[in-house]
Design an enzyme around this catalytic site. Structure first.
Site, PDB file in Angstrom:
ATOM      1  N   GLU A 189      -2.991  10.577   3.323  1.00  0.00           N
ATOM      2  CA  GLU A 189      -3.966  10.515   3.665  1.00  0.00           C
ATOM      3  C   GLU A 189      -3.820  12.678   4.422  1.00  0.00           C
ATOM      4  O   GLU A 189      -3.319  12.768   4.545  1.00  0.00           O
ATOM      5  CB  GLU A 189      -4.921  10.272   5.706  1.00  0.00           C
ATOM      6  CG  GLU A 189      -4.281   8.306   4.936  1.00  0.00           C
ATOM      7  CD  GLU A 189      -4.840   7.599   6.318  1.00  0.00           C
ATOM      8  OE1 GLU A 189      -5.156   8.216   7.110  1.00  0.00           O
ATOM      9  OE2 GLU A 189      -4.564   6.471   5.855  1.00  0.00           O
TER      10      GLU A 189
ATOM     11  N   ASP B 163      -0.207   5.496   0.198  1.00  0.00           N
ATOM     12  CA  ASP B 163      -0.777   6.185   1.200  1.00  0.00           C
ATOM     13  C   ASP B 163      -0.752   7.657   1.448  1.00  0.00           C
ATOM     14  O   ASP B 163       0.235   8.183   1.205  1.00  0.00           O
ATOM     15  CB  ASP B 163      -0.833   6.089   2.630  1.00  0.00           C
ATOM     16  CG  ASP B 163      -1.736   4.571   2.995  1.00  0.00           C
ATOM     17  OD1 ASP B 163      -2.196   4.280   2.026  1.00  0.00           O
ATOM     18  OD2 ASP B 163      -1.420   4.008   4.251  1.00  0.00           O
TER      19      ASP B 163
ATOM     20  N   GLU C 196       1.015  -1.323  -0.509  1.00  0.00           N
ATOM     21  CA  GLU C 196       0.059  -0.018   0.145  1.00  0.00           C
ATOM     22  C   GLU C 196       0.746   1.319   0.051  1.00  0.00           C
ATOM     23  O   GLU C 196       2.467   1.424   0.614  1.00  0.00           O
ATOM     24  CB  GLU C 196      -1.203  -0.064   1.068  1.00  0.00           C
ATOM     25  CG  GLU C 196      -2.002   0.857   1.464  1.00  0.00           C
ATOM     26  CD  GLU C 196      -3.084   0.839   2.105  1.00  0.00           C
ATOM     27  OE1 GLU C 196      -2.753  -0.723   2.704  1.00  0.00           O
ATOM     28  OE2 GLU C 196      -3.291   1.358   3.425  1.00  0.00           O
TER      29      GLU C 196
END
Ligand SMILES: *[C@@H]1O[C@H](CO)[C@@H](O)[C@H](O)[C@H]1NC(C)=O
Length: 283
Positions: free
Chosen positions: A101, A99, A97
């Site tokens: 955010e 990411d 993953e």
């Protein structure tokens, strides 16, 4: 049996797609009822969050390496407690993953851009930044370059973080699990803003984030058989597949990390009393 496997390998092909995206074509809304919308004939996508729930979408394609750009305009005003996640992910216990955010804040207080990299199901590689602009006023481009040498996170073309392929030094690197692009907007007021001290003000709902100008130069995975992108890809001379940080890029990462980085797992010695993760100490 053997020939079936051989055939499966043969039909595992990668299509190098350079697509100036249309949300109807490239994405699907995965949750949130009418709270996620594709507008303007596919040029714009909006996610919203209200007291009932948030919303989210994902790419139709799975990718194995790519240079993926998206423009986002984040929840304006009092966005405290909200989180807009924009990431690449495979699935399962040993997933990879990458990411971004965005942690909302009270009006006028800075968003936090939180980043992480999971390899083989293991994350704990957070780096957090303030931005050098207000991400709610205009659209800005958030990019992930993911190739066999490294993962580079960029904001408006400025690299902010690099995760190098250090497999030769025993650090796992995402390179054989295809990933989809995901995004969602949800309520996380138990941790997002000042560690959970500031709660979502529901009188401001619905909260809305907008997306446009998706662009992917990427290897699209078209079969579930395992293979590797760079060796099978007829266009492996594509610049992004070989791109790495030049000296200008190095200087810009240093500028961002010096002036805007507010958390770096690689310097959090309290958190790792047994020693920092290996990628932090390899020169
Ligand atoms: C919100 O603003 C406060 C005060 O400036 C700051 O400490 C915090 O890092 C900001 N961002 C988040 C997501 O909490």
């Amino acid at each position: 049996m053997a020939s079936e496997i051989f055939l499966a390998l043969l039909i595992t092909t990668f299509v190098v797609a350079a697509s100036a995206g249309n949300f109807n074509q490239d994405f699907e809304i995965t949750w949130g009822d009418g709270r996620a919308k594709i507008l303007n004939s596919g040029e714009l996508l909006t996610l919203s969050l209200d007291k009932t729930s948030g919303s989210g979408f994902r790419s139709r394609n799975e990718y194995l390496f790519g240079k993926i750009d998206m423009q986002l305009k984040l929840v304006p005003g009092n966005s405290a407690g909200t989180v807009t996640a924009y990431y690449l992910s495979s699935l399962g216990d040993t997933h990879d993953e990458i990411d971004f955010e965005f942690l909302g804040n009270l009006s006028g207080d800075p968003y936090i851009l939180h980043t992480n990299v999971f390899t083989q199901g293991k994350g704990n590689r957070e780096q957090q930044f303030y931005l050098w602009f207000d991400p709610t006023q205009d659209f800005h481009t958030y990019s992930i370059l993911w190739n066999p040498q490294s993962i580079i996170f960029s904001v408006d073309g400025t690299p902010i973080r690099e995760f190098k392929n250090l497999e030769s030094k025993g650090v796992s690197f995402p390179k054989n699990q295809p990933m989809r692009i995901y995004s969602s907007l949800w309520n996380a007021d138990d941790w997002a803003t000042r560690g959970g001290l500031v709660k979502t003000d529901w009188s401001q709902a619905p909260f809305t984030a907008s997306y446009r100008k998706f662009n992917a130069q990427a290897c699209v995975w078209t079969s579930s058989s395992g293979s590797s992108c760079s060796s099978n890809n007829p266009s492996s001379n594509q610049a992004w597949l070989k791109q790495s940080l030049d000296s200008t890029g190095q200087a810009r990462i240093q500028w961002v990390q010096k002036n805007y980085m507010i958390y770096n797992y690689c310097t959090d010695t309290k958190r790792f009393p047994q020693g920092l993760p290996p990628e932090c100490t390899i020169a």
